[in-house]
Design an enzyme around this catalytic site. Structure first.
Site, PDB file in Angstrom:
ATOM      1  N   VAL A   4       7.469  23.615  17.980  1.00 36.83           N
ATOM      2  CA  VAL A   4       7.224  22.870  19.215  1.00 36.83           C
ATOM      3  C   VAL A   4       8.144  21.653  19.229  1.00 36.83           C
ATOM      4  O   VAL A   4       8.200  20.894  18.258  1.00 36.83           O
ATOM      5  CB  VAL A   4       5.747  22.402  19.306  1.00 36.83           C
ATOM      6  CG1 VAL A   4       5.533  21.619  20.592  1.00 36.83           C
ATOM      7  CG2 VAL A   4       4.799  23.592  19.216  1.00 36.83           C
ATOM      8  N   LYS A   5       8.870  21.523  20.345  1.00 35.71           N
ATOM      9  CA  LYS A   5       9.832  20.423  20.434  1.00 35.71           C
ATOM     10  C   LYS A   5       9.216  19.301  21.277  1.00 35.71           C
ATOM     11  O   LYS A   5       8.777  19.544  22.405  1.00 35.71           O
ATOM     12  CB  LYS A   5      11.090  20.973  21.103  1.00 35.71           C
ATOM     13  CG  LYS A   5      12.387  20.314  20.730  1.00 35.71           C
ATOM     14  CD  LYS A   5      13.516  21.124  21.357  1.00 35.71           C
ATOM     15  CE  LYS A   5      14.864  20.571  21.064  1.00 35.71           C
ATOM     16  NZ  LYS A   5      15.887  21.218  21.901  1.00 35.71           N
ATOM     17  N   VAL A   6       9.197  18.100  20.702  1.00 38.09           N
ATOM     18  CA  VAL A   6       8.650  16.951  21.434  1.00 38.09           C
ATOM     19  C   VAL A   6       9.695  15.838  21.440  1.00 38.09           C
ATOM     20  O   VAL A   6      10.474  15.708  20.488  1.00 38.09           O
ATOM     21  CB  VAL A   6       7.330  16.432  20.787  1.00 38.09           C
ATOM     22  CG1 VAL A   6       6.252  17.499  20.789  1.00 38.09           C
ATOM     23  CG2 VAL A   6       7.566  15.911  19.371  1.00 38.09           C
ATOM     24  N   THR A  11      16.005  25.577  22.264  1.00 37.36           N
ATOM     25  CA  THR A  11      16.120  25.575  23.726  1.00 37.36           C
ATOM     26  C   THR A  11      15.669  24.196  24.201  1.00 37.36           C
ATOM     27  O   THR A  11      15.109  23.421  23.427  1.00 37.36           O
ATOM     28  CB  THR A  11      15.224  26.650  24.371  1.00 37.36           C
ATOM     29  OG1 THR A  11      13.846  26.340  24.110  1.00 37.36           O
ATOM     30  CG2 THR A  11      15.539  28.039  23.839  1.00 37.36           C
TER      31      THR A  11
END
Ligand code: E4P
Length: 217
Positions: free
Chosen positions: A82-84, A27
């Site tokens: 976790v998207k960074v 997402t």
């Protein structure tokens, strides 16, 4: 090749998940906006439905705030990645969050050097955006190929997650190059099943079968 679905639309994920096609979900803030859902609620719902990694993106721009957001997102479920973003702050957050045992997806990658930095920062996934490079007349597939070679040269285990897949041809080319994962909208994954010769062949078989007058059940 693992298939991630690039959407926050729960119904569409469920449809593909029931077919066994879903190895994970990605997402981003734009997809959360499109879904009209609360990020924490919808991410939890998706993470409960899908066995594999579910990427949820931080929105802070400073490393410390990204880390705080990342820790909160990671608490939603064990399968959260976790998207960074691929900035210095994002790489710092990646290093800290992966060091704490979290899966980290470094997103918005547009160069092989960026991908090299992400691997060194301990990223679980690197997300090169194919479609957005193609949009500006650059070759997204060349980037996937370069990252594949660099990671193989040095044995990095960061997984190449081909992202911003817009067409079935993108999916095919990413698979040929050896991307570990692709993330695509549900429509693209469904379109991969289509071929005009399949449709034509089936129509002929149905016509001939009707002439036999037989039934199987
Ligand atoms: C990946 O994680 C992104 O959510 C996505 O693939 C972006 O795709 P787009 O360039 O079509 O928005």
């Amino acid at each position: 090749m693992k298939f991630f679905v690039d959407t926050a639309e729960v119904d569409q994920i469920a449809e593909l998940n029931d077919l066994g096609m879903v190895d994970g979900v990605t997402t981003n803030p734009s997809l959360i906006l499109k879904s009209g859902r609360d990020i924490l609620e919808v991410t939890k719902e998706i993470a409960e439905m899908v066995d594999g990694p579910v990427s949820a993106e931080v929105v802070a721009l400073e490393a410390d705030a990204m880390i705080e957001e990342g820790r909160k997102l990671a608490k939603i479920a064990d399968n959260i990645a976790v998207k960074v973003p691929l900035t210095w702050a994002g790489l710092k957050a990646c290093n800290v969050l992966s060091g704490e045992g979290n899966m980290v997806n470094v997103t918005l990658c547009f160069s092989a050097n960026q991908a090299l930095l992400a691997a060194k920062a301990g990223a679980t996934f690197i997300s090169p955006f194919i479609g957005r490079l193609d949009d500006i007349n650059l070759d997204g597939m060349e980037l996937i190929s370069d990252i594949r070679q660099i990671y193989d040269n040095y044995g990095y285990d960061t997984q190449i997650l081909a992202a911003s897949i817009r067409t079935v041809n993108h999916a095919y080319q990413a698979a040929m190059i050896g991307a570990d994962v692709m993330t695509a909208p549900p429509g693209v994954i469904k379109k991969m099943a289509e071929h005009p010769l399949t449709d034509a062949g089936l129509a002929t078989f149905m016509k001939d079968w009707a002439k036999t007058g037989q039934k199987i059940v």
